[in-house]
Design an enzyme around this catalytic site. Sequence first.
Site, PDB file in Angstrom:
ATOM      1  N   ASP A   1       0.704  -1.078   0.213  1.00 53.02           N
ATOM      2  CA  ASP A   1      -0.155  -0.056  -0.104  1.00 53.02           C
ATOM      3  C   ASP A   1       1.003   1.249   0.038  1.00 53.02           C
ATOM      4  OD1 ASP A   1      -2.244   1.818   0.036  1.00 53.02           O
ATOM      5  OD2 ASP A   1      -3.145   0.540   1.639  1.00 53.02           O
ATOM      6  N   TRP A   2       0.319   2.199  -0.449  1.00 57.00           N
ATOM      7  CA  TRP A   2       1.055   3.409  -0.583  1.00 57.00           C
ATOM      8  C   TRP A   2       1.828   4.122   0.909  1.00 57.00           C
ATOM      9  CZ3 TRP A   2      -0.065   1.367  -4.515  1.00 57.00           C
ATOM     10  CH2 TRP A   2      -0.272   1.979  -5.666  1.00 57.00           C
TER      11      TRP A   2
END
Length: 811
Positions: free
Chosen positions: A228-229
């Site tokens: 995920d970012w």
Amino acid sequence: MTGARADDRAALITSLDLPTKVALLTGASGFTLVPEPSIGLGELRLSDGPTGVRGLKFSDGRVVALLPNATLLAACWSEQTAYEAGQLLAQEALAQGIHVVLGPTINLHRSPLGGRLFEAYSEDPLLTGRLAAAYVRGLQDSGVGACLKHLVANESETERTTVNSVLDEATLREVYLLPFEIATADADPWSMMAAYNDVNGVPATEQRHVITEIVKGEWGYRGLVMSDWSATGSAAPAATAGLDLVMPGPDGPWGDALVAAVRAGEVSEAVIDEHVERLLRLAARVGALGAPPEPARSFPAPDSAQRRAQLTRLAAQGMTVLKNDAAALPLHRDASVALIGRHAVETIGMGGGSAVVNPPYQVSVACGLTEQMGDRVTVTDGVAVRTRPVPARDGFLTDPRTGEAGVRVTLYDAAGAELEHRHAPAAITAVGMDDDFPGTAASVRLDAVITGGGPVELGAIGVGAWTVRAGERTLTYRLAVSGTGMAEEILAPPSRTDVVDVAAGTALSATVTLPGGGRPGDGYLGAGRFGLVANPASRETVDVIDDAVRAAGDADVAVVVVGLTEEQETESVDKTTLHLPGAQDALVEAVAGAARRTVVVVNAATPVVMPWLPRVDAVLLVGLPGQEAGRAVAAALLGDVEPAGRLVGTFPVDDGMCPAWSVTPVDGELRYAEGRHLGYRGHFAGRASEPAFWLGHGLGYGDWAYSDARVVAGDGTPGVTVTVTNTGIRASREVVQVYYQPPGDDEPVRLAGWRDVTLPPGESARLVVPTDPRVWRRWDTGAGAWQRLTGGELLIARGLGDVRATLPVPA
């Protein structure tokens, strides 16, 4: 070299040196990957996509189609519908040259307080997994990669980047990994995303047990696992655990640090090669390896007649009739209707956070029902539903240059030189994200014309020092984030307002000076969202309710539209209650006391408490219906499309009355103490009180009789056969559900299969419903292996609140 074979990819990897290989494993930007021309690797382009393919820009991007949200699509209980949604999103992606859509979200509805549940399908792992697999096939059959997210035990937003989800191995495998397992086995998704949270004390991005041992090992998964970012916090631990790609770029924890770890012997270069091989496999699958980039293709425009009809149908058919006394629905077209509520005039079509897209329009229920019924409908605004101000809407501000609804935005650098000017139709814009001009924005000016006069709520949204001028009135604010959430500047920017008397046509201007000249530092991300608040000031609640009561008394039927907003259903924030915000309950009670008939439309994706339920005639749950929201609600209310949805989660009677409630970590830990008994499973086992509505509940517009139910032999597991008869007066769709209750007090009931059928009135059909073999097993923690379940009962039901037959499983 599209579709390059493994030996071809191995040769390409051999041609690269270590720093080049490592460089490929961190994104090039927010949503692109690094190209490598020497091996024919083009730029891969990714996009968020829960309810629309936003594209490469987080804000102010291309106009795209806004689909119904995930729970509304899932409420169809239809793999065909999920596949169609995947195909539609693939077309939207191909039109923009997007290779991978970051979805579906297949975390479960553990607690109804979860703020991001609107992006996920269901509280049941089988329903979620089967629908996810169909969605993935819809995307990938068109050449666009899917990305299952978020791996794993990521069911809430509170402290989401630090929380440690604590759960036993049986719960992990039987419940929270099961949707990922089903989608992997049935659809071979080309990528997955590791979550922000820890799992049993280990970051999800460093979960060797999950990523390497289970997903890549036991399941034989051949796709790519990305972070995920900004979720990755290490080099060697994450790389050796099985994480293949770190997002976003160009900065990240890998790069030189990972190269050094390899050279120091902490990470084998063979591990790097395996990550690159998975990256190249993904590139080959989406046509970005060994072939020139394909030009963007043409598909129906987001506002085309074809999309309008498709999105209206997809939304309306998943809406769920929760109550319908004396056939209050569908509405009669010759009836007079008092349409009441803030959600009637400002219908919510999507949730907040990364689910937000830029649609061509969003149709309100007021517009949709008036299109169909004309002056038979009177519209009365409702009570306030938000605690935070929102940007100007409904053309209350116009661009002074173009006259379009919205504001004129001008960006300046620290020296005062103009960097860019643009129109922002939503009166809010992003700065510091995806900027494509030289220099750093240090200040922003917003200009508009106020179209409506009188008392106006006027103010600003976004971090910085503000000066707002409306005519001769000047307001100054200094706004900062609270520090309680991730990326607040973007996901939940601060705001402040005052009530000001203005005349129509007044010029409005605002300037904000960004912290630190717009550069990151002192907790500021170097990016944020900035907008103008300018909306008619709120009226006193008692006056609003009085107007609603008068309107209801003058009509044949009152339709009250209530619901949640992006304040509750959003990324980064969980709910604190299931009660409707503001005085909406009081509004419904007052209208029900005055109206001949009262229909309540619930514009929310997740459970709400309904204290007024005994006093209304009908309740229609409509989710977050997307850009065609109002037209879809009108079609469902009038019966043009049967709202044949079934609930994808259990609705408790009140706060706390469910197996899993709190989403607030204690000393950093969130314990999944309910184990395998989440949602309907815990209610059925008596671990929580009887719910208001069970998973699978939904009345549609038909009545159904069940007969001659029997257990039949299946492909390895038993199924059932049953005759269903439409005993109503309208053609209707039924969803026959089969649940398995294993023997023993500790084994929870679980959905085992379902099948739908549509019949005209008076017609019958003999259905066979197979059960899925993946629910006929339990994880034996001591043996470290699956064990087959035998015995028990099969329940044939319209939701567990309406069981039509109970059949013993033959020995």
